[in-house]
Design an enzyme around this catalytic site. Structure first.
Site, PDB file in Angstrom:
ATOM      1  N   HIS A 134      -9.000 -68.454 -75.569  1.00 25.80           N
ATOM      2  CA  HIS A 134      -8.899 -69.385 -76.786  1.00 25.80           C
ATOM      3  C   HIS A 134     -10.119 -70.281 -76.715  1.00 25.80           C
ATOM      4  CE1 HIS A 134      -7.317 -71.758 -80.042  1.00 25.80           C
ATOM      5  NE2 HIS A 134      -6.374 -72.441 -79.282  1.00 25.80           N
ATOM      6  N   HIS A 184     -11.001 -61.775 -82.847  1.00 25.54           N
ATOM      7  CA  HIS A 184     -10.035 -62.997 -83.441  1.00 25.54           C
ATOM      8  C   HIS A 184      -8.835 -62.123 -83.747  1.00 25.54           C
ATOM      9  CE1 HIS A 184      -8.698 -66.644 -85.376  1.00 25.54           C
ATOM     10  NE2 HIS A 184      -9.649 -66.953 -84.651  1.00 25.54           N
ATOM     11  N   ASP A 198     -16.857 -69.559 -81.182  1.00 21.60           N
ATOM     12  CA  ASP A 198     -17.093 -69.760 -80.025  1.00 21.60           C
ATOM     13  C   ASP A 198     -18.403 -69.130 -79.570  1.00 21.60           C
ATOM     14  OD1 ASP A 198     -15.244 -71.621 -79.103  1.00 21.60           O
ATOM     15  OD2 ASP A 198     -13.618 -69.782 -78.638  1.00 21.60           O
TER      16      ASP A 198
HETATM   17  N1  ACO Z   1     -14.782 -57.694 -76.411  1.00 21.17           N
HETATM   18  C1  ACO Z   1     -14.431 -56.238 -76.580  1.00 21.17           C
HETATM   19  N2  ACO Z   1     -13.581 -55.797 -76.803  1.00 21.17           N
HETATM   20  C2  ACO Z   1     -12.335 -56.364 -77.431  1.00 21.17           C
HETATM   21  C3  ACO Z   1     -12.744 -57.901 -77.572  1.00 21.17           C
HETATM   22  C4  ACO Z   1     -13.912 -58.584 -77.089  1.00 21.17           C
HETATM   23  N3  ACO Z   1     -14.219 -59.765 -77.178  1.00 21.17           N
HETATM   24  N4  ACO Z   1     -11.592 -58.612 -78.354  1.00 21.17           N
HETATM   25  C5  ACO Z   1     -10.861 -57.406 -78.526  1.00 21.17           C
HETATM   26  N5  ACO Z   1     -11.240 -56.312 -78.150  1.00 21.17           N
HETATM   27  C6  ACO Z   1     -10.925 -54.861 -78.168  1.00 21.17           C
HETATM   28  C7  ACO Z   1      -9.475 -54.776 -77.017  1.00 21.17           C
HETATM   29  O1  ACO Z   1      -9.889 -54.437 -76.113  1.00 21.17           O
HETATM   30  C8  ACO Z   1      -8.715 -54.017 -77.927  1.00 21.17           C
HETATM   31  O2  ACO Z   1      -8.959 -52.583 -77.837  1.00 21.17           O
HETATM   32  P1  ACO Z   1      -8.314 -51.406 -77.578  1.00 21.17           P
HETATM   33  O3  ACO Z   1      -7.416 -51.357 -78.874  1.00 21.17           O
HETATM   34  O4  ACO Z   1      -9.113 -50.048 -77.443  1.00 21.17           O
HETATM   35  O5  ACO Z   1      -7.136 -51.524 -76.460  1.00 21.17           O
HETATM   36  C9  ACO Z   1      -8.830 -54.363 -79.412  1.00 21.17           C
HETATM   37  O6  ACO Z   1     -10.003 -54.876 -79.514  1.00 21.17           O
HETATM   38  C10 ACO Z   1      -7.509 -55.244 -79.865  1.00 21.17           C
HETATM   39  O7  ACO Z   1      -7.670 -56.297 -78.807  1.00 21.17           O
HETATM   40  P2  ACO Z   1      -6.372 -57.268 -78.750  1.00 21.17           P
HETATM   41  O8  ACO Z   1      -6.290 -58.170 -77.419  1.00 21.17           O
HETATM   42  O9  ACO Z   1      -4.987 -56.593 -78.967  1.00 21.17           O
HETATM   43  O10 ACO Z   1      -6.555 -58.352 -79.982  1.00 21.17           O
HETATM   44  P3  ACO Z   1      -6.162 -59.689 -80.053  1.00 21.17           P
HETATM   45  O11 ACO Z   1      -5.749 -60.006 -81.332  1.00 21.17           O
HETATM   46  O12 ACO Z   1      -4.718 -60.106 -79.118  1.00 21.17           O
HETATM   47  O13 ACO Z   1      -7.184 -60.585 -79.464  1.00 21.17           O
HETATM   48  C11 ACO Z   1      -8.869 -62.348 -78.777  1.00 21.17           C
HETATM   49  C12 ACO Z   1      -7.982 -61.721 -80.011  1.00 21.17           C
HETATM   50  C13 ACO Z   1      -7.870 -62.624 -77.432  1.00 21.17           C
HETATM   51  C14 ACO Z   1      -9.286 -63.544 -79.208  1.00 21.17           C
HETATM   52  C15 ACO Z   1      -9.719 -61.201 -78.322  1.00 21.17           C
HETATM   53  O14 ACO Z   1     -10.471 -60.805 -79.533  1.00 21.17           O
HETATM   54  C16 ACO Z   1     -10.443 -61.613 -77.313  1.00 21.17           C
HETATM   55  O15 ACO Z   1      -9.966 -61.632 -75.916  1.00 21.17           O
HETATM   56  N6  ACO Z   1     -11.703 -62.136 -77.345  1.00 21.17           N
HETATM   57  C17 ACO Z   1     -12.514 -62.827 -76.547  1.00 21.17           C
HETATM   58  C18 ACO Z   1     -12.017 -64.091 -76.297  1.00 21.17           C
HETATM   59  C19 ACO Z   1     -12.561 -65.231 -77.266  1.00 21.17           C
HETATM   60  O16 ACO Z   1     -13.565 -65.093 -77.914  1.00 21.17           O
HETATM   61  N7  ACO Z   1     -11.604 -66.152 -77.582  1.00 21.17           N
HETATM   62  C20 ACO Z   1     -11.977 -66.968 -78.685  1.00 21.17           C
HETATM   63  C21 ACO Z   1     -11.163 -66.731 -79.829  1.00 21.17           C
HETATM   64  S1  ACO Z   1     -11.487 -67.847 -81.123  1.00 21.17           S
HETATM   65  C22 ACO Z   1     -10.675 -69.071 -80.733  1.00 21.17           C
HETATM   66  O17 ACO Z   1      -9.660 -69.118 -80.018  1.00 21.17           O
HETATM   67  C23 ACO Z   1     -11.468 -70.898 -80.794  1.00 21.17           C
END
Ligand code: ACO
Length: 383
Positions: free
Chosen positions: A224, A263, A320
């Site tokens: 987050h 996201h 971010d």
């Molecule tokens: N880099 C690489 N792969 C990613 C990323 C990423 N940043 N984010 C998601 N994925 C991939 C996952 O590995 C998954 O792949 P798969 O289907 O092959 O297993 C797929 O995308 C879906 O991911 P989920 O975790 O199910 O998606 P979710 O909606 O839960 O995730 C989250 C959202 C937690 C923000 C995720 O994108 C992430 O971890 N991002 C990096 C952290 C980040 O930047 N957070 C800030 C968000 S903005 C905020 O909160 C202010």
């Protein structure tokens, strides 16, 4: 007795928990509105104090009410000596988000309205929290730099005063404006994880300090609010623009997440990231070699990530990703990025709390039990 397995929404994905008139996020088109105003309009024409008023009250203020709102914020800026003492004692060794969470929790004890949960008192407490949390973050920064606390300056606006309290000198107009825009962009974002935990706590009819303390604890996580610091750490680890492609490809091959991308709601370019990227492009002309290098790495990483995962998986830059180079340009250390995110998100958390209490209902989801039942107890000596 086991019931039929219900549909489970991991992470509560896709679940609507309430009606709101505070914020709307269109994740497919990459649009964001606070009280109906697009984030682009607000970033261009408004400022943080006005956005706070808008979020809390639902409309843009007339001049007289805005002056009195700003005056109320100014009056609450200084920190209680006991809170300042705890920051002085802990900020040198503790993680900034831990110190912030503790200082906010402690501030409840010195709030004159602490026992009053009326709507009017909660509005006063919201103003106090918006004002004081920025001062707490500035104080944490000062202590970490081995410097004395700088008392707030009444004549300065909220963000200008924050930079003054952090650095001991007034910022340039361009630094002030850039940070003000960052505050506006971070002020609110519907039922994100930290807002949700704020509401969960408040919905028990606990109090707004407990609710905001929960929000801060939730924001800390790297999935987050902690992603901004992690993204900058990655850019620094990449070192040079020409290393970017290999670094990202290796990270993705190793199933690592690239911080600042992806996201839960946006499956398009996060509009806040687009605005920050625009400012980053603009400031390149005057940037230090460090910021220029970070910007070049960030743009290289963005290009590759969009090519690999953008359209294919809906993973685009989020708010971010580009924040780190902008904050670095303004001279803010990376350890303060997430505390600063908290300082700018307080109006959103408070607005949601005030709105939810209008139609309060305890939040209590269910879990589907998959463990054993009727297990016979065996005394310790016989296990
Ligand atoms: N880099 C690489 N792969 C990613 C990323 C990423 N940043 N984010 C998601 N994925 C991939 C996952 O590995 C998954 O792949 P798969 O289907 O092959 O297993 C797929 O995308 C879906 O991911 P989920 O975790 O199910 O998606 P979710 O909606 O839960 O995730 C989250 C959202 C937690 C923000 C995720 O994108 C992430 O971890 N991002 C990096 C952290 C980040 O930047 N957070 C800030 C968000 S903005 C905020 O909160 C202010």
């Amino acid at each position: 007795m086991r019931t039929k397995k219900p549909e489970i929404h991991l992470g509560l994905e896709g679940i609507y928990m309430a009606e709101t008139s505070i914020c709307s996020v269109n994740g497919i088109e990459g649009k964001l509105y606070y009280r109906g105003y697009s984030i682009e309009e607000l970033a261009k024409h408004s400022d943080f104090e006005e956005v706070c008023f808008l979020l809390l009250n639902g409309y843009l203020p007339k001049e007289k009410e805005f002056l009195s709102f700003k005056d109320a914020l100014v009056k609450e800026r200084d920190l209680d000596p006991e809170v300042l003492q705890v920051i002085t004692d802990t900020a040198g060794k503790g993680l900034p988000m831990d110190v912030l969470r503790t200082a906010v929790s402690l501030s409840a004890i010195y709030d004159p309205d602490v026992k009053d949960n009326s709507k009017e008192a909660n509005m006063r407490k919201s103003i106090r929290l918006i004002s004081k949390i920025s001062s707490i973050v500035a104080a944490i920064g000062r202590v970490r730099d081995g410097e004395e606390y700088v008392r707030p300056e009444k004549k300065l606006g909220h963000v200008e005063n924050f930079l003054y309290m952090l650095n001991g000198e007034k910022p340039s107009e361009s630094e002030r404006r850039m940070l003000d825009i960052m505050f506006v962009l971070h002020a609110e974002h519907s039922s994100n994880a930290s807002t949700f935990s704020t509401i969960v706590t408040g919905a028990t009819l606990s109090d707004i300090y407990s609710a905001i303390t929960s929000g801060i604890g939730t924001l800390k996580g790297p999935l987050h609010g902690g992603a901004d610091e992690a993204a900058l750490r990655m850019m620094r680890a990449i070192g040079k623009p020409e290393n970017t492609v290999k670094y990202i490809n290796d990270a993705l091959a190793g199933k690592q997440r690239i911080m600042g991308f992806g996201h839960r709601v946006y499956k398009a370019y996060d509009p806040r990231a687009r605005i920050i990227r625009g400012y980053l492009e603009e400031l390149r002309e005057h940037a230090s070699p460090e910021v220029e290098n970070l910007t070049a790495i960030a743009l290289e990483a963005e290009k590759l990530m969009i090519k690999k995962l953008g359209k294919a998986k809906g993973i685009w830059p989020n708010v971010d990703f580009f924040s780190g180079p902008v904050y670095t340009h303004i001279g803010i250390p990376s350890s303060l990025f997430t505390p600063l995110f908290a300082a700018s998100r307080v109006p959103g958390w408070c607005a949601h709390m005030l709105e939810y209490w209008e139609n309060n209902r305890l939040i209590r989801p269910l879990e589907y039990y998959t463990g054993k039942t009727n297990v016979k107890y065996i005394s310790m000596t016989k296990r």
